[in-house]
Motif scaffolding. Structure first.
Motif, PDB file in Angstrom:
ATOM      1  N   THR A  53      -7.654  -8.680   8.529  1.00  0.00           N
ATOM      2  CA  THR A  53      -8.058  -9.766   7.650  1.00  0.00           C
ATOM      3  C   THR A  53      -7.467 -11.097   8.087  1.00  0.00           C
ATOM      4  OG1 THR A  53      -8.120  -8.210   5.852  1.00  0.00           O
ATOM      5  CG2 THR A  53      -8.103 -10.516   5.259  1.00  0.00           C
ATOM      6  N   LEU A  54      -6.158 -11.094   8.375  1.00  0.00           N
ATOM      7  CA  LEU A  54      -5.486 -12.363   8.675  1.00  0.00           C
ATOM      8  C   LEU A  54      -5.964 -12.948   9.998  1.00  0.00           C
ATOM      9  CD1 LEU A  54      -1.923 -11.333   7.489  1.00  0.00           C
ATOM     10  CD2 LEU A  54      -3.324 -13.142   6.502  1.00  0.00           C
ATOM     11  N   THR A  77      -5.201  -8.155   1.538  1.00  0.00           N
ATOM     12  CA  THR A  77      -4.058  -7.774   2.369  1.00  0.00           C
ATOM     13  C   THR A  77      -3.157  -6.759   1.668  1.00  0.00           C
ATOM     14  OG1 THR A  77      -2.773  -9.639   1.628  1.00  0.00           O
ATOM     15  CG2 THR A  77      -4.055  -9.969   3.609  1.00  0.00           C
ATOM     16  N   TRP A  78      -3.589  -6.243   0.539  1.00  0.00           N
ATOM     17  CA  TRP A  78      -2.896  -5.141  -0.124  1.00  0.00           C
ATOM     18  C   TRP A  78      -1.464  -5.466  -0.495  1.00  0.00           C
ATOM     19  CZ3 TRP A  78      -4.344   0.217   2.232  1.00  0.00           C
ATOM     20  CH2 TRP A  78      -5.696   0.216   2.534  1.00  0.00           C
ATOM     21  N   ASN A  79      -1.204  -6.711  -0.831  1.00  0.00           N
ATOM     22  CA  ASN A  79       0.153  -7.011  -1.241  1.00  0.00           C
ATOM     23  C   ASN A  79       0.103  -7.491  -2.679  1.00  0.00           C
ATOM     24  OD1 ASN A  79       2.794  -7.669  -1.465  1.00  0.00           O
ATOM     25  ND2 ASN A  79       2.932  -8.394   0.647  1.00  0.00           N
ATOM     26  N   THR A  87      -9.748 -13.847   9.942  1.00  0.00           N
ATOM     27  CA  THR A  87      -9.993 -15.091   9.224  1.00  0.00           C
ATOM     28  C   THR A  87      -9.580 -16.295  10.060  1.00  0.00           C
ATOM     29  OG1 THR A  87      -9.609 -13.938   7.156  1.00  0.00           O
ATOM     30  CG2 THR A  87      -9.540 -16.324   7.072  1.00  0.00           C
ATOM     31  N   PHE A 113       8.878 -15.928  -1.355  1.00  0.00           N
ATOM     32  CA  PHE A 113       7.938 -15.856  -0.230  1.00  0.00           C
ATOM     33  C   PHE A 113       6.770 -16.817  -0.424  1.00  0.00           C
ATOM     34  CE2 PHE A 113       4.132 -14.026   1.763  1.00  0.00           C
ATOM     35  CZ  PHE A 113       4.544 -14.041   3.081  1.00  0.00           C
ATOM     36  N   PRO A 139       0.601   0.709   9.662  1.00  0.00           N
ATOM     37  CA  PRO A 139       0.189   0.576   8.254  1.00  0.00           C
ATOM     38  C   PRO A 139      -0.377  -0.801   7.917  1.00  0.00           C
ATOM     39  CG  PRO A 139       2.360   1.586   8.416  1.00  0.00           C
ATOM     40  CD  PRO A 139       1.990   1.152   9.795  1.00  0.00           C
ATOM     41  N   GLU A 140       0.041  -1.828   8.659  1.00  0.00           N
ATOM     42  CA  GLU A 140      -0.422  -3.185   8.340  1.00  0.00           C
ATOM     43  C   GLU A 140      -1.776  -3.487   8.965  1.00  0.00           C
ATOM     44  OE1 GLU A 140       2.427  -2.636  10.005  1.00  0.00           O
ATOM     45  OE2 GLU A 140       4.030  -3.017   8.552  1.00  0.00           O
ATOM     46  N   ARG A 145     -15.989 -12.971   1.533  1.00  0.00           N
ATOM     47  CA  ARG A 145     -14.629 -12.661   1.104  1.00  0.00           C
ATOM     48  C   ARG A 145     -13.566 -13.595   1.661  1.00  0.00           C
ATOM     49  NH1 ARG A 145     -12.794  -7.122   4.250  1.00  0.00           N
ATOM     50  NH2 ARG A 145     -12.136  -8.263   6.055  1.00  0.00           N
ATOM     51  N   VAL A 191     -15.301 -11.545   9.385  1.00  0.00           N
ATOM     52  CA  VAL A 191     -13.906 -11.261   9.708  1.00  0.00           C
ATOM     53  C   VAL A 191     -13.790 -10.027  10.593  1.00  0.00           C
ATOM     54  CG1 VAL A 191     -11.697 -10.585   8.695  1.00  0.00           C
ATOM     55  CG2 VAL A 191     -13.045 -12.394   7.635  1.00  0.00           C
ATOM     56  N   THR A 223       3.008 -10.051  -4.116  1.00  0.00           N
ATOM     57  CA  THR A 223       2.892 -11.497  -3.895  1.00  0.00           C
ATOM     58  C   THR A 223       1.677 -12.045  -4.630  1.00  0.00           C
ATOM     59  OG1 THR A 223       1.758 -11.037  -1.842  1.00  0.00           O
ATOM     60  CG2 THR A 223       4.070 -11.621  -1.672  1.00  0.00           C
ATOM     61  N   SER A 243      -3.520   2.611   7.598  1.00  0.00           N
ATOM     62  CA  SER A 243      -3.166   1.942   6.337  1.00  0.00           C
ATOM     63  C   SER A 243      -3.293   2.901   5.163  1.00  0.00           C
ATOM     64  CB  SER A 243      -4.069   0.731   6.113  1.00  0.00           C
ATOM     65  OG  SER A 243      -3.852  -0.242   7.087  1.00  0.00           O
ATOM     66  N   GLY A 250       4.223 -11.036   6.885  1.00  0.00           N
ATOM     67  CA  GLY A 250       5.593 -10.709   6.504  1.00  0.00           C
ATOM     68  C   GLY A 250       5.815 -10.523   5.019  1.00  0.00           C
ATOM     69  N   GLY A 251       4.819 -10.922   4.188  1.00  0.00           N
ATOM     70  CA  GLY A 251       5.030 -10.849   2.739  1.00  0.00           C
ATOM     71  C   GLY A 251       5.206  -9.444   2.286  1.00  0.00           C
ATOM     72  N   GLN A 304       2.246 -14.675   7.497  1.00  0.00           N
ATOM     73  CA  GLN A 304       1.714 -14.196   6.218  1.00  0.00           C
ATOM     74  C   GLN A 304       1.735 -12.675   6.126  1.00  0.00           C
ATOM     75  OE1 GLN A 304      -1.780 -16.439   4.618  1.00  0.00           O
ATOM     76  NE2 GLN A 304      -1.516 -17.599   6.489  1.00  0.00           N
ATOM     77  N   SER A 341       2.744 -19.343   4.845  1.00  0.00           N
ATOM     78  CA  SER A 341       2.229 -18.783   3.593  1.00  0.00           C
ATOM     79  C   SER A 341       2.349 -19.799   2.461  1.00  0.00           C
ATOM     80  CB  SER A 341       2.978 -17.500   3.243  1.00  0.00           C
ATOM     81  OG  SER A 341       4.359 -17.760   3.160  1.00  0.00           O
ATOM     82  N   GLN A 358       0.808  -1.215   0.000  1.00  0.00           N
ATOM     83  CA  GLN A 358       0.000   0.000   0.000  1.00  0.00           C
ATOM     84  C   GLN A 358       0.843   1.268   0.000  1.00  0.00           C
ATOM     85  OE1 GLN A 358       0.237  -1.947   2.788  1.00  0.00           O
ATOM     86  NE2 GLN A 358      -0.337  -0.854   4.624  1.00  0.00           N
ATOM     87  N   SER A 361      -4.933  -3.159   8.124  1.00  0.00           N
ATOM     88  CA  SER A 361      -5.932  -3.866   7.312  1.00  0.00           C
ATOM     89  C   SER A 361      -5.575  -5.335   7.155  1.00  0.00           C
ATOM     90  CB  SER A 361      -6.044  -3.246   5.927  1.00  0.00           C
ATOM     91  OG  SER A 361      -6.448  -1.921   6.034  1.00  0.00           O
ATOM     92  N   GLN A 362      -4.281  -5.606   6.907  1.00  0.00           N
ATOM     93  CA  GLN A 362      -3.844  -6.992   6.776  1.00  0.00           C
ATOM     94  C   GLN A 362      -4.061  -7.740   8.082  1.00  0.00           C
ATOM     95  OE1 GLN A 362      -2.110  -4.327   5.605  1.00  0.00           O
ATOM     96  NE2 GLN A 362      -0.394  -5.013   4.359  1.00  0.00           N
TER      97      GLN A 362
END
Lengths: 327, 433
Positions: B396-397, A292-294, B400, A86, B389-390, A272, B203, A297, B108, B432-433, B430, A94, A67, B392-393
């Protein structure tokens, strides 16, 4: 370069002498340019819609596109093969999740393909020869294909709810087959629930393709088979299937690609995030890039998926074409 | 020659088409005097439907146009699309002028640089930072940076309980500790109804609940340096506390694990299928669902005995200005208008949310018992979601992972602390990506 190409029809034309010789090259020229011109819009559209986005996707897979950089992609740092590393580290969570999702999708695809094709084949054989009400039966078979995906899949998810769904009401309350109300939208059963919905969605298309293929099989072949004493099964085996060879070749490939990439049905069915047991690869990639906005990947996974599908398609076409030229 | 004519015709039409395209764009962005400006506003879905939102907003927007001559073109975006739409707008640079964001996304989105920062000068233009509730203003971006948005509607979680059912079961007080809540839930779990309903397939509901439980235990999902610490024993305990509602306390219907559309747990509560529900201010929805207002009680979500006095996240909707806007002064005028006291009173009254500005609370509509409970939760017992900043991730993570654990518990698999710890560790990897 065009005038250098001798047109195959030129000789014939000259021999018949029906047109002045001097006019030939001019007409030839026109005729050879026009196809390219007519193809131009397709080529441009193909480039814009398929090739360019695909190349951008490949490019993105080498960027650390999170992001922080989506506002200005050009500033995203190059990370080389890090995104691939990754997603492919199978001893970490992952990588394991991707591998799990991949195998789930392979199983899902094989089962859906087998069921859809078998169902479609049976229905197509049944409706091959005219009988009273055949048109009606065919129409009913095509309904799932004609309904909007969203509306029909949402209806399925209502029907499969644990407490208020119709399926459990019938199974538990009316038939008394089960004592405990099973879950269909979460847990182990979710995989099978998704298969049922996907087969329901997909088989009418296979039915349509097979019906069309069968309509071109000459009736004499069936008559000859009947005279030789072939029953229904034998005439399907020795007349219908060989005649449908090329239809099946394309049909199975298309069904495979559609099912493997299926997104709309699981997304509508589960929302989702899908349960682990039914985490199809396209949903998994969606979660990893959009949710996750990546995008780096996510793109790397997409490229791997693309390579896999290309490989499967190539091997499949090689094998099936070799077989048909052997025969 | 024929060919030439065709190619030149094609070329001309392509050029013409692209020129027409440009022309269209120019008209669309229409620069000129302030009177001609049309702002595009993306509103989040706060009412009972998208159409309802448009209806609620229309008189306010008309008033703004009458005051300033600036037209506002409003589009109500459903929650399921909003973040994706914002991301697409950010990536393309083509977006609205003013927009709503979920306040937990602030950090974020701040990191993308797509939203205009409200530094002191900008804040002064819209009437100063002091007007806003301090708690809500804390959820507008990372610490040490100017806010990326300003609060618009404030919300907090509360424990809704059915007064009639409580009275029938002989319980006189809303639960003061988590153990009280479990005890009350056991009494209230009967063949007709369950103790607590939860939106176990959602979630965002999952992560908000688990985050609050973790804060109550003194846990944290990110350390002071902003590094993730998902699988600490306190976080595991928080998830266990939530899963146990189904697993060992058995005061929540296992079917709740598949509730995912964000309305089912509340509907169960309104229809008398559950006695309690942890929800954001929901008076409007409960009324819509036909629940008798006399039966509705609200209390802070209790903490375990001896735990931290935390009852909610700082929930709410923020108002942001898209940095690519060509009409920044007008956009800021609109922000000032939307956060002005009369507007805050009108909109929050309709939506059943809390005003984001102090002054609006003088209105009698916000002096009811329920509103005072929510305001005190927001003032004293609410913590913002991690401003990293993370974020949102993270939502979600972990959300879930919790959803999957609830599904396991619901279908009869025992969820151990080790299983929770492994799921949380996997979620962290995850990230960490």
């Amino acid at each position: 370069m065009i005038t250098a190409n001798p047109a195959p029809g030129a000789g014939t034309e000259a021999r018949t002498g029906s047109s002045p010789v001097r006019a030939v090259p001019r007409r030839r020229k026109k005729r050879q340019w026009l196809p390219y011109l007519l193809l131009l819009p397709v080529v441009v559209a193909e480039l814009l819609i398929h090739i360019v986005p695909m190349l951008i996707g490949v490019g993105m897979s080498f960027l650390g596109l999170t992001q922080f950089f989506i506002r200005n992609w050009t500033k995203a740092p190059g990370v080389g093969l890090d995104n691939y590393r990754f997603v492919l580290q199978f001893d970490e969570a992952s990588g394991k999740a991707l591998l799990h999702s991949f195998w789930t999708t392979v199983q899902f695809t094989v089962i859906v393909l087998a069921l859809s094709w078998a169902l479609a084949m049976a229905a197509a054989v049944w409706t091959q020869h005219a009988f009273r009400g055949r048109g009606l039966v065919r129409t009913i078979f095509l309904i799932p294909y004609a309904l909007p995906v969203f509306a029909s899949v949402i209806t399925w998810s209502f029907m499969l709810q644990r407490d208020n769904g119709m399926v459990n009401h019938v199974l538990v309350d009316q038939l008394g087959l089960l004592d405990e109300r099973p879950f269909w939208l979460i847990g182990d059963h979710s995989f099978w629930a998704l298969i049922v919905v996907e087969v329901w969605r997909l088989w009418p298309f296979a039915f349509l393709a097979l019906t069309a293929g069968m309509s071109s099989i000459p009736a004499e072949q069936y008559e000859a088979a009947a005279i030789d004493g072939a029953g229904v099964l034998r005439s399907v085996r020795w007349v219908t299937l060989p005649n449908l060879r090329s239809v099946n070749q394309v049909l199975l490939l298309v069904l495979f690609l559609w099912t493997f990439n299926e997104f709309t049905v699981p997304y509508t069915f589960f929302g989702r995030s899908a349960p682990e047991q039914a985490d199809l690869i396209s949903m998994h990639i969606y979660q990893n890039s959009f949710v996750t906005w990546n995008f780096g990947t996510g793109s790397a996974m997409s490229v791997l998926l693309l390579l896999f599908l290309l490989a499967v398609t190539a091997v499949y076409l090689l094998l099936t074409n070799r077989k048909s030229s052997d025969a | 020659m024929g060919l030439k004519r065709i190619t030149s015709a094609v070329a001309v039409s392509i050029v013409a088409a692209s020129l027409a395209g440009c022309g269209g764009d120019d008209e669309g962005s229409g620069s000129g005097s302030a009177e001609d400006v049309t702002l595009t506003y993306w509103a989040s879905n706060q009412g009972t439907s998208l159409a309802n939102d448009e209806e609620v907003l229309k008189p306010q927007l008309d008033a703004f146009t009458a005051q300033t001559g600036i037209e506002v073109d409003v589009e109500v975006v459903p929650w399921s699309d909003l973040l994706n739409r914002i991301l697409a707008a950010t990536a393309s640079g083509e977006g609205p002028d003013v927009l709503n964001i979920g306040n937990t996304w602030s950090a974020s989105l701040q990191a993308t640089g797509a939203l205009t920062p409200f530094d002191d000068a900008t804040m002064a233009e819209i009437g100063g930072a002091d007007r806003f509730l301090a708690g809500s203003l804390a959820a507008t971006g990372a610490e040490g940076h100017p806010p990326t948005a300003v609060p618009l509607y404030s919300l907090a979680y509360g424990l809704y309980y059915n007064k009639a059912m409580f009275a029938e079961a002989g319980i006189t007080e809303p639960p003061g500790t988590w153990a009280d809540l479990i005890a009350a839930g056991r009494k209230l779990t009967t063949p007709e109804h369950w103790g607590v309903s939860i939106e176990g397939g959602s979630v965002s509901e999952n992560i908000h609940n688990v985050f609050v439980f973790s804060e109550q235990q003194g846990g944290s999902f990110f350390d002071d340096a902003g590094e993730p610490t998902f699988d600490t024993p306190k976080n595991v305990a928080a998830v266990k506390q939530y899963v146990d509602l189904i697993q060992s306390d058995k005061i929540t219907n296992p079917s709740n694990a598949e509730y995912a559309n964000g309305t089912e747990a509340l509907a169960d509560f309104a229809n008398g299928k559950s006695a309690m529900v942890m929800w954001q201010a929901a008076a409007g929805s409960l009324d819509e669902l036909g629940m008798d207002a006399a039966d509705i009680g609200v209390a802070p979500i209790p903490a375990p005995a001896g735990g931290e006095d935390v009852a909610s996240i700082v929930a709410g909707i923020n108002l942001a200005v898209f940095d690519n806007t060509e009409h920044k002064p007008q956009a800021l005028d609109f922000v000032e208008f939307m956060t002005s006291t009369p507007n805050q009173i009108a909109l929050n009254k309709t939506y059943g949310s809390l005003p984001a500005v102090q002054e609006a609370y003088s209105d009698p509509a916000f002096q009811t018992e329920a509103v005072e409970t929510f305001k005190s939760i927001l003032d004293d017992r609410a913590v913002p979601m991690p401003a990293v900043p993370e974020e949102s991730q993270f939502e979600t993570l972990v959300g879930t992972a919790v959803k999957n654990l609830l599904a396991q518990a619901a279908s009869g698999t025992t969820v151990t602390e080790q299983a929770i710890s492994e799921q949380l560790a996997a979620a962290q990897q995850q990230l960490g990506g």
